[in-house]
Design a protein around this motif. Structure first.
Motif, PDB file in Angstrom:
ATOM      1  N   VAL A 274     -12.956  70.131  29.681  1.00 21.67           N
ATOM      2  CA  VAL A 274     -11.878  69.160  29.892  1.00 21.67           C
ATOM      3  C   VAL A 274     -12.435  67.763  29.640  1.00 21.67           C
TER       4      VAL A 274
ATOM      5  N   ARG B 127     -17.254  69.558  31.365  1.00 22.62           N
ATOM      6  CA  ARG B 127     -16.290  68.561  31.830  1.00 22.62           C
ATOM      7  C   ARG B 127     -16.889  67.202  31.463  1.00 22.62           C
TER       8      ARG B 127
ATOM      9  N   THR C  68      -7.197  64.910  30.243  1.00 24.89           N
ATOM     10  CA  THR C  68      -6.495  64.418  31.432  1.00 24.89           C
ATOM     11  C   THR C  68      -7.040  63.032  31.768  1.00 24.89           C
TER      12      THR C  68
ATOM     13  N   LYS D  50      -8.196  70.358  26.478  1.00 22.08           N
ATOM     14  CA  LYS D  50      -7.381  69.652  27.467  1.00 22.08           C
ATOM     15  C   LYS D  50      -7.924  68.243  27.691  1.00 22.08           C
TER      16      LYS D  50
ATOM     17  N   VAL E 113     -11.973  63.975  30.518  1.00 22.83           N
ATOM     18  CA  VAL E 113     -11.342  63.169  31.566  1.00 22.83           C
ATOM     19  C   VAL E 113     -11.508  61.688  31.222  1.00 22.83           C
TER      20      VAL E 113
END
Length: 282
Positions: free
Chosen positions: A4, A79, A110, A108, A6
């Motif tokens: 992910v 991450r 975010t 993804k 971030v």
């Protein structure tokens, strides 16, 4: 499982504005990509956080080369936390290239919302906030800057700009020339810091104030262009507009209705103008 990405907003001044989630992400991310690793170190020390993951630099000079490396880490399940010196990544800061690559790789993405100089300045400006546009940094060369300002001189929405302190006086003077000396604006300096200042007034007044020198991080908010006064059309001009449509193939009744809708006038007014023009020719 892919990882992910971030995007985390960091404080624009006051460190205590850091959201709790930022502390968690800093402590647990597998990789932290920072615009300036030294600034990141000072931030984590101030927050009392010890990063567990690998810290790498990610700035304008190396983002082309480093993006594939970070995407590969994301593909491997990492991450990855992306932070800039202040505010939200990719908003006039590095980040867009990595976000674009991650999205294309179906990874993804975010965000951890945080302080924003754009929204803070907009709220403090005292100018309309229902509609606005972010213009970022203007070109450094005066000719390019003047051309860009001329392109947006008629923009009706409130505009937000970033500017360096050593260029702010010249930029405000250029804005006064392009937008009009009396266009309302606000210069927001050192937001959330000890010497925060918001100076409001017409552009020419702000340009004179800035001529003495301004320090700190600066965000400029400028009111949008006022609505243009509606153009007045006399009977002869209305008749000419209808005649032009008739020449293009429209029937007179349709032409009258179309002109009335276009100008926001009663159809009867346009019809009377056409009749008056016809009578005058007889």
């Amino acid at each position: 499982m892919t990882g992910v990405l971030v995007l985390a907003g960091t404080p624009i001044g006051d460190v205590s504005d850091a959201p709790p989630r930022l502390l968690t992400e800093l402590a647990t991310a597998d990789v932290i990509a920072a615009e300036d690793t030294r600034r990141l170190r000072r931030l984590t020390q101030a927050l009392g956080v010890t990063p567990a993951g690998r810290v790498v630099s990610y700035f304008e000079g190396n983002e082309v080369a480093r993006t594939p490396e970070l995407v590969e880490a994301l593909r491997g399940g990492a991450r990855v936390l992306l932070v800039t010196d202040a505010g939200m990544p990719s908003v006039s800061d590095p980040g867009y290239r990595l976000v674009d690559a991650a999205v294309n790789a179906e990874i993804k993405v975010t965000a951890v919302p945080g302080p924003s100089a754009v929204l803070t300045a907009l709220a403090l400006s005292g100018l309309p906030v229902d509609r606005f546009t972010f213009e970022g940094f203007l070109p450094r060369k005066s000719g390019d800057r003047s051309r860009q300002l001329a392109e947006i001189a008629a923009e009706p929405r409130t505009m937000v700009f970033f500017e360096a302190p050593h260029r702010i006086a010249e930029t405000l003077a250029a804005m006064a020339e392009a937008f009009g000396a009396d266009r309302p604006a606000a210069v927001c300096r050192e937001l959330t810091k000890t010497y925060e200042e918001v100076r409001r007034g017409p552009l020419d007044e702000l340009a004179r104030w800035a001529a003495d020198g301004v320090k700190g991080e600066i965000t400029v908010v400028v009111a949008g262009a006022p609505p243009a006064a509606p153009k007045e059309y006399g009977p002869a001009q209305l008749a000419e507009l209808v005649a032009a449509r008739e020449e293009a193939g429209e029937r007179r009744k349709e032409a009258i209705a179309a002109v009335a809708v276009e100008l926001g006038l009663p159809k009867r007014e346009v019809f009377d103008a056409v009749v008056a023009a016809k009578t005058a020719r007889q």
